[in-house]
Design a protein around this motif. Structure first.
Motif, PDB file in Angstrom:
ATOM      1  N   TYR A 243     -15.917   8.422  -2.094  1.00  0.00           N
ATOM      2  CA  TYR A 243     -17.221   8.107  -1.521  1.00  0.00           C
ATOM      3  C   TYR A 243     -17.475   6.599  -1.580  1.00  0.00           C
ATOM      4  CZ  TYR A 243     -22.191   8.164  -0.629  1.00  0.00           C
ATOM      5  OH  TYR A 243     -23.412   7.927  -0.085  1.00  0.00           O
ATOM      6  N   LEU A 244     -17.102   6.019  -2.706  1.00  0.00           N
ATOM      7  CA  LEU A 244     -17.333   4.589  -2.916  1.00  0.00           C
ATOM      8  C   LEU A 244     -16.535   3.730  -1.937  1.00  0.00           C
ATOM      9  CD1 LEU A 244     -18.517   2.462  -5.047  1.00  0.00           C
ATOM     10  CD2 LEU A 244     -16.251   2.550  -6.073  1.00  0.00           C
ATOM     11  N   TYR A 245     -15.280   4.094  -1.715  1.00  0.00           N
ATOM     12  CA  TYR A 245     -14.400   3.258  -0.888  1.00  0.00           C
ATOM     13  C   TYR A 245     -14.713   3.378   0.602  1.00  0.00           C
ATOM     14  CZ  TYR A 245     -11.325   2.869  -4.979  1.00  0.00           C
ATOM     15  OH  TYR A 245     -10.796   2.617  -6.207  1.00  0.00           O
TER      16      TYR A 245
ATOM     17  N   ASN B 278      -9.821  -0.498   4.741  1.00  0.00           N
ATOM     18  CA  ASN B 278      -9.927   0.163   6.041  1.00  0.00           C
ATOM     19  C   ASN B 278      -8.606   0.228   6.780  1.00  0.00           C
ATOM     20  OD1 ASN B 278     -12.595   0.999   6.109  1.00  0.00           O
ATOM     21  ND2 ASN B 278     -13.231  -1.130   6.397  1.00  0.00           N
ATOM     22  N   LYS B 279      -7.582  -0.347   6.155  1.00  0.00           N
ATOM     23  CA  LYS B 279      -6.290  -0.390   6.819  1.00  0.00           C
ATOM     24  C   LYS B 279      -5.656   1.005   6.854  1.00  0.00           C
ATOM     25  CE  LYS B 279      -2.090  -2.981   6.897  1.00  0.00           C
ATOM     26  NZ  LYS B 279      -1.441  -4.204   6.521  1.00  0.00           N
ATOM     27  N   ARG B 280      -4.864   1.215   7.898  1.00  0.00           N
ATOM     28  CA  ARG B 280      -4.087   2.439   8.014  1.00  0.00           C
ATOM     29  C   ARG B 280      -2.651   1.972   8.221  1.00  0.00           C
ATOM     30  NH1 ARG B 280      -6.050   7.651  10.380  1.00  0.00           N
ATOM     31  NH2 ARG B 280      -8.113   6.763  10.564  1.00  0.00           N
ATOM     32  N   TYR B 281      -1.737   2.374   7.328  1.00  0.00           N
ATOM     33  CA  TYR B 281      -0.396   1.789   7.388  1.00  0.00           C
ATOM     34  C   TYR B 281       0.390   2.238   8.606  1.00  0.00           C
ATOM     35  CZ  TYR B 281      -1.107   0.125   2.671  1.00  0.00           C
ATOM     36  OH  TYR B 281      -1.583  -0.521   1.571  1.00  0.00           O
ATOM     37  N   VAL B 282       0.241   3.490   8.962  1.00  0.00           N
ATOM     38  CA  VAL B 282       1.048   4.016  10.057  1.00  0.00           C
ATOM     39  C   VAL B 282       0.129   4.566  11.135  1.00  0.00           C
ATOM     40  CG1 VAL B 282       2.794   5.676  10.717  1.00  0.00           C
ATOM     41  CG2 VAL B 282       2.872   4.628   8.468  1.00  0.00           C
ATOM     42  N   THR B 283       0.290   4.054  12.335  1.00  0.00           N
ATOM     43  CA  THR B 283      -0.560   4.552  13.396  1.00  0.00           C
ATOM     44  C   THR B 283       0.225   5.371  14.404  1.00  0.00           C
ATOM     45  OG1 THR B 283      -0.287   2.362  14.309  1.00  0.00           O
ATOM     46  CG2 THR B 283      -2.404   2.850  13.283  1.00  0.00           C
TER      47      THR B 283
ATOM     48  N   PRO C 271      -6.098   6.640   6.172  1.00  0.00           N
ATOM     49  CA  PRO C 271      -6.605   5.297   5.913  1.00  0.00           C
ATOM     50  C   PRO C 271      -6.615   5.018   4.412  1.00  0.00           C
ATOM     51  CG  PRO C 271      -8.393   6.770   6.500  1.00  0.00           C
ATOM     52  CD  PRO C 271      -7.126   7.526   6.720  1.00  0.00           C
ATOM     53  N   ASN C 272      -6.575   3.737   4.067  1.00  0.00           N
ATOM     54  CA  ASN C 272      -6.484   3.343   2.667  1.00  0.00           C
ATOM     55  C   ASN C 272      -7.584   3.885   1.771  1.00  0.00           C
ATOM     56  OD1 ASN C 272      -4.182   2.062   2.171  1.00  0.00           O
ATOM     57  ND2 ASN C 272      -4.941  -0.001   2.577  1.00  0.00           N
ATOM     58  N   TYR C 273      -8.801   3.946   2.322  1.00  0.00           N
ATOM     59  CA  TYR C 273      -9.891   4.361   1.442  1.00  0.00           C
ATOM     60  C   TYR C 273      -9.724   5.795   0.963  1.00  0.00           C
ATOM     61  CZ  TYR C 273     -11.988   6.376   5.707  1.00  0.00           C
ATOM     62  OH  TYR C 273     -12.208   7.090   6.837  1.00  0.00           O
ATOM     63  N   ALA C 274      -8.976   6.587   1.709  1.00  0.00           N
ATOM     64  CA  ALA C 274      -8.717   7.951   1.259  1.00  0.00           C
ATOM     65  C   ALA C 274      -7.434   8.029   0.436  1.00  0.00           C
ATOM     66  CB  ALA C 274      -8.609   8.886   2.457  1.00  0.00           C
ATOM     67  N   LEU C 275      -6.449   7.227   0.856  1.00  0.00           N
ATOM     68  CA  LEU C 275      -5.137   7.286   0.213  1.00  0.00           C
ATOM     69  C   LEU C 275      -5.166   6.751  -1.221  1.00  0.00           C
ATOM     70  CD1 LEU C 275      -2.182   7.948   0.775  1.00  0.00           C
ATOM     71  CD2 LEU C 275      -1.867   5.614   1.576  1.00  0.00           C
ATOM     72  N   THR C 276      -5.884   5.638  -1.419  1.00  0.00           N
ATOM     73  CA  THR C 276      -5.868   4.970  -2.727  1.00  0.00           C
ATOM     74  C   THR C 276      -6.337   5.870  -3.874  1.00  0.00           C
ATOM     75  OG1 THR C 276      -6.462   3.069  -1.412  1.00  0.00           O
ATOM     76  CG2 THR C 276      -6.422   2.763  -3.771  1.00  0.00           C
ATOM     77  N   PRO C 277      -7.492   6.537  -3.753  1.00  0.00           N
ATOM     78  CA  PRO C 277      -7.901   7.385  -4.879  1.00  0.00           C
ATOM     79  C   PRO C 277      -6.917   8.513  -5.149  1.00  0.00           C
ATOM     80  CG  PRO C 277      -9.706   7.105  -3.335  1.00  0.00           C
ATOM     81  CD  PRO C 277      -8.494   6.527  -2.683  1.00  0.00           C
ATOM     82  N   ILE C 278      -6.309   9.027  -4.078  1.00  0.00           N
ATOM     83  CA  ILE C 278      -5.352  10.120  -4.267  1.00  0.00           C
ATOM     84  C   ILE C 278      -4.144   9.619  -5.056  1.00  0.00           C
ATOM     85  CG2 ILE C 278      -3.830  11.749  -3.092  1.00  0.00           C
ATOM     86  CD1 ILE C 278      -5.846  11.847  -0.824  1.00  0.00           C
ATOM     87  N   ILE C 279      -3.640   8.451  -4.674  1.00  0.00           N
ATOM     88  CA  ILE C 279      -2.492   7.895  -5.397  1.00  0.00           C
ATOM     89  C   ILE C 279      -2.850   7.720  -6.863  1.00  0.00           C
ATOM     90  CG2 ILE C 279      -1.027   5.862  -5.668  1.00  0.00           C
ATOM     91  CD1 ILE C 279      -1.129   5.436  -2.723  1.00  0.00           C
ATOM     92  N   LEU C 280      -4.050   7.175  -7.114  1.00  0.00           N
ATOM     93  CA  LEU C 280      -4.449   6.895  -8.495  1.00  0.00           C
ATOM     94  C   LEU C 280      -4.466   8.173  -9.327  1.00  0.00           C
ATOM     95  CD1 LEU C 280      -5.391   4.826 -10.538  1.00  0.00           C
ATOM     96  CD2 LEU C 280      -7.730   5.168  -9.752  1.00  0.00           C
ATOM     97  N   ILE C 281      -5.099   9.205  -8.790  1.00  0.00           N
ATOM     98  CA  ILE C 281      -5.234  10.406  -9.631  1.00  0.00           C
ATOM     99  C   ILE C 281      -3.902  11.125  -9.810  1.00  0.00           C
ATOM    100  CG2 ILE C 281      -5.922  12.107  -7.862  1.00  0.00           C
ATOM    101  CD1 ILE C 281      -8.097  12.843 -10.129  1.00  0.00           C
ATOM    102  N   ILE C 282      -3.100  11.169  -8.742  1.00  0.00           N
ATOM    103  CA  ILE C 282      -1.797  11.834  -8.881  1.00  0.00           C
ATOM    104  C   ILE C 282      -0.920  11.059  -9.867  1.00  0.00           C
ATOM    105  CG2 ILE C 282       0.299  12.539  -7.659  1.00  0.00           C
ATOM    106  CD1 ILE C 282      -1.858  14.272  -6.735  1.00  0.00           C
TER     107      ILE C 282
END
Lengths: 149, 500, 336
Positions: free
Chosen positions: A111-113, B224-229, B384-395
């Protein structure tokens, strides 16, 4: 953050760590039967070398005339993330409710990001993604690999 | 030749083929999960082999081993999270290439590299088992000490432009590697009263922290970046031209991997680093390393899969496991009532040759199954990065916990991640740190044992055949590096690795 | 869009309910754990039992525990969970097991190394912190030399060591382990001195001796068994009370005059937290005894080159304390 200042702070910290290690290694045994070098030998040599290289690096950094700015992009987010991670692991460790904690943690970060779309949409997508990921974790780690959290 | 006289109908049974397929798929999954690797994967599936035939059981585990060594590169490339030391070298170029938008190509290089490595390892296992094990066994502590030093010299070749800072990184890695119980005297070194530190700082926690957590903090700048489009960039297919470009380094990496794998105690981690530094040293354009160079992916991947075949050599011929993963496979042999060792070639020839051929089949299975499953993983980068980053962190954090079931390690990962974030920003060398951390204990214990053996005399390092060979190799590498430094043309070669 | 949203909301609500339900159920479970320990010892076990293994999955201790767990499940009539808590020379697992209630639902696996690491001060625990329940299997120890070694008998070895003190290199596994005590006893009673060079495990030591990087090896019988059979290594003596049926020509150390080495074995056993109710300890003992008598367990022991070694109660406590005291005394003498 200035590159020079950052480097110096880092070097100071590393010197401190090696000083602690050096101090501690004096309380280790020096000689044991049948062993030409004891458990203190390596730590002493390495921590002394480390202190020396830190001093050298300190001097070379001072000598450099040009300084540059180190970009700490969105540093606020870095702090949020680290704090969130600390809170998450603390909850996990002391409350034990792993799946609940990780769901909240993941949701909060998502949500934050996210800064696209309306608040409602953000909440929904974050919830959806968290759900899928936690279910994946439950299925793979919890069920398939029998990890007890 | 006995190798061809075996009864192949005992190998190609339904049970064995299913074992290979399941083992490979499971290995790919385990390897791709950060924090888990071949050893844990094999240990977890071990109880299922109790009811199987000996050959099926061993083939299942060998397939897991092979699959997991390749699978490790998936998370290295796609997420920038190395699950095992063996997959760390792959991060440097693999994750850069993936983030440039070509995760499929990066995975293709790693898959092809792993495949060739696996094949060479299998060939070495099939043809050179006996002579190799007689050479490997001659390696004593003086040789291991010098090999460790050789590794550190290799790191120096890797390191960034700021020489004092890379030396500091190496020394810091060595220092941290000394935390824990001293194996010779039982003294607790730098444990600060913590039980969790008695066995030292967890390597997986450190790896995941330094590479994954810090990488997550880095990406926050660009959410906001998306690595692969384009989804065509997810395909793992390589053209002939591309394969030819990396062929030489793949072969070289495979050979390095197979031989280092044979030496008990070294294994796939150092092997992949040796291959990476060698590829960089031999390259005409070393400045492209760290910026998504295909050879920087193919070489270490070939090496870590080559090491799988290598590690099976001392296990089969001497009953001595060459790596933690083969230690678990040894357990599986024992449960089946078979003791691998000098006599197993006489008592169970069909089993041994069945393993040889089955290992080859498992390697081929890994290639084809890998080809069709890995692009699924690459798909993650279309988020997109904003979704990918938290997933990477928790996994990543969960992976660290799962590797040892100890929450202390999760704290280590977080602290390591924050420290590494600043170290990266300030041009300290993380690969140098990690490799020194891995090699430190090998160097220290083998030095102390060598001096114990020789009554304190350093001549033990100059009076043994293999020692002298390694010494010459070290001097050669040092000489080449000094020559490069002095040579003005070589100056441009000294580029640093961005973001590492 | 609206439809999608509502689906999402419903799934979330469902999940939330499930999560809350799960978490509350685990909570009640925990509560019952704590109270259940004191009363109702007669219906033990009424919920799953956990076996804690201080080694990584796939190690010898782990393999045995998984075998025992499989067989004991039938006897207990309850599920058994095997948890690996490796690290800290066993201290992590020990600490973990001691943090659980003394109700018999947490059973710790360890080997004869436990009293020794306690005695050496490597881990911050003492013999009184743990209650041994039963040993399951054991292995004798050996002193062996390579086939081309000039030492044919133990006397040759002692004689050379007497004339060249500190010159012989004996490779072995672990400092402060069972083989270390064994080696120290040889040195003490034969009045000789050799270099004890510790490796991270028996197989690493074996590699070194086979490669000619050492004069002799002390290890458990299973480590060298293959090489002894193939003739690459020669046994000089064994630590068991009687000669081995498989090698009747090799003398025991007791025969060789090293009287303190009498049935000096490496064993694997199970422990509980002190204060566990008597009836529960008895129940566990009974189950383990039955397990040790099953043909499956005998097959396991045979396959892994170990002997069934079932000792319980006072007999085991005495064995445990002897190891602890021996360790204290011998390690003290070399620490100076």
């Amino acid at each position: 953050m200035s590159y020079k200042k950052g480097t110096n702070v880092m070097l100071l910290l590393i010197t401190l760590v090696s000083a602690i290690f050096l101090y501690q290694s004096f309380s280790l045994k020096t000689l044991t039967t049948n062993q030409p070098i004891g458990p203190d030998f390596f730590p002493k040599v390495i921590s002394i070398l480390l202190i020396i290289t830190c001093i050298i690096s300190f001097i070379t950094t001072l000598k450099k005339t040009e300084d540059r700015k180190v970009e700490l992009e969105k540093f606020k987010f870095v702090i949020y993330t680290v704090v969130a991670a600390i809170v998450f692991v603390m909850c996990w460790q002391f409350l034990g409710l792993f799946y609940v904690c990780s769901f909240i943690f993941l949701f909060a970060l998502l949500y934050l990001y996210n800064n696209n779309g309306s608040k409602f949409k953000k909440i929904l997508t974050s919830l959806g993604i968290s759900l899928v990921v936690i279910l994946f974790v439950y299925a793979v780690f919890g069920k398939l690999l029998n990890v007890l959290f | 030749m006995e190798l061809f006289s075996m009864d192949f109908s005992t190998l190609f049974t339904i049970e064995n083929l299913i074992a290979i397929v399941i083992g490979t798929l499971y290995g790919l999954l385990i390897g791709a999960l950060p924090g888990l690797g071949a050893t844990i994967g094999i240990a977890l599936i071990l109880p299922f082999t109790y009811a199987m035939s000996p050959l099926g059981a061993i083939l299942l585990l060998v397939a897991v081993y092979q699959g997991a060594e390749y699978g490790g590169s998936i998370s290295s490339i796609v997420l920038g999270v190395p699950g095992t030391p063996a997959a760390t070298a792959t991060v440097i170029d693999g994750s850069v290439m993936a983030k440039k938008g070509y995760p499929g190509k990066a995975l293709g290089y790693s898959l092809t590299g792993s495949y060739i490595g696996g094949l060479v390892g299998a060939l070495v296992l099939m043809t050179l088992t006996i002579p190799l094990s007689t050479v490997a066994i001659k390696f004593g502590d003086p040789e291991f000490f010098l090999l460790g030093i050789l590794g550190l010299v290799c790191v120096a070749g890797l390191s960034s432009s700021d020489i004092p800072k890379s030396i500091i990184s190496v020394l810091l890695g060595l220092l941290l590697g000394m935390v824990g119980l001293d194996g010779f005297t039982g003294s607790q070194r730098f444990t600060f009263g913590s039980l969790s530190l008695l066995d030292g700082v967890s390597m997986i926690a450190l790896l995941v922290g330094m590479f994954a957590v810090s990488e997550v903090l880095f990406t926050l700048g660009d959410l906001n970046k998306r690595y692969v489009t384009e989804s065509k960039n997810l395909k793992t297919k390589l053209t002939w031209k591309e394969i030819k470009m990396v062929a030489k380094e793949m072969i070289r990496g495979s050979i390095i991997g197979s031989f280092v794998g044979v030496l008990p105690g070294l294994g796939a981690g150092p092997a992949s680093w040796f291959a990476y530094t060698e590829a960089k040293r031999a390259s005409k354009n070393p400045e492209t390393f760290g910026k998504g160079e295909p050879n920087g992916i193919a070489a270490p991947e070939a090496a870590n899969n080559g090491a799988v075949g290598g590690a099976l050599v001392p296990l089969l011929t001497l009953g001595i496991p060459g790596s933690p993963a083969t230690a678990v496979i040894l357990g599986a042999f024992l449960i089946q009532g078979i003791q691998p060792g000098p006599k197993v070639f006489e008592t169970h020839p069909d089993l041994v040759y069945g393993i040889f051929w089955g290992f080859l089949v498992a390697t081929i299975a890994m290639y084809y199954l890998g080809k069709y499953t890995t692009s699924l993983w690459a798909r993650m980068l279309t988020m997109p990065n904003y979704a990918l980053t938290p997933i990477i962190l928790i996994i990543a954090l969960i992976g660290v916990y799962a590797s040892n079931m100890n929450i202390f390690d999760v704290w280590v990962a977080i602290v390591a991640g924050v420290v590494a974030y600043f170290m990266k920003k300030l041009d300290f060398s993380l690969p140098a740190f990690i490799l020194a951390f891995i090699l430190g204990p090998i160097i220290e214990t083998s030095l102390r044992r060598s001096l114990s053996l020789s009554d304190g005399s350093f001549s033990i390092f100059f009076t043994r055949g293999y020692s002298i060979v390694i010494l010459i190799l070290i001097l050669f590498l040092l000489g080449a590096m000094i020559f490069q430094k002095r040579n003005p043309k070589g100056k441009s070669k000294d580029t640093e690795i961005p973001n590492l | 869009m609206g439809k999608k949203c509502s689906i999402l909301v419903i799934t979330f609500l469902l999940l939330a309910t499930v999560l809350v339900a799960c978490s509350s159920s685990t909570k009640t479970n925990e509560n019952s754990n704590q109270s259940g320990g004191e009363k109702n010892t007669s219906d033990y076990p009424n919920r799953p039992i956990t076996f804690v293994v201080p080694f990584s999955a796939g190690g010898s201790g782990d393999i045995m525990t998984r075998e025992v767990a499989k067989l004991a499940e039938k006897e207990f009539g309850q599920t058994i969970i095997v948890e690996n808590k490796e690290g800290g020379s066993g201290a992590i697992a020990l600490n973990y097991a001691l943090s659980k209630p003394a109700d018999g639902y947490t059973i710790l696996n360890h080997s004869s190394t436990l009293p020794l690491t306690m005695a050496s001060g490597e881990i911050p625990f003492e013999a009184k912190d743990i209650q041994p329940v039963a040993t399951m299997v054991s292995n004798y120890q050996v002193l062996a030399v390579p086939k081309d070694s000039p030492f044919i008998t133990f006397q040759d070895f002692v004689e050379y060591a007497k004339n060249n003190p500190g010159k012989l290199n004996v490779v072995s596994s672990q400092t402060y382990g069972t083989t270390h005590i064994f080696s120290l006893k040889i040195m003490e009673e034969a009045d000789i001195n050799f270099n004890y060079i510790a490796y991270d495990g028996g197989s690493e030591a074996l590699t070194r001796i086979l490669g000619g990087n050492g004069d002799a090896i002390t290890s458990s019988g299973e480590v060298v068994q293959q090489q002894v059979e193939s003739g690459d290594l020669r046994l000089l003596g064994v630590s068991s009370a009687e000669r081995l049926p498989t090698h009747p020509d090799v003398p025991t150390f007791k025969e060789l005059g090293i009287t303190s080495i009498d049935d000096e074995l490496i064993w694997r056993a199970y422990f509980v937290r002190p204060g566990t109710p008597e009836e529960i300890v008895e129940k566990i003992t009974e189950v383990l005894r039955k397990v040790s008598e099953t043909p499956e367990f005998k097959e396991y022991a045979k396959n892994t080159n170990q002997d069934i070694y079932f000792k319980t109660g006072e007999e085991l406590t005495e064995v445990f304390n002897n190891y602890y005291e021996d360790g204290k005394e011998l390690f003290e003498s070399i620490k100076k």
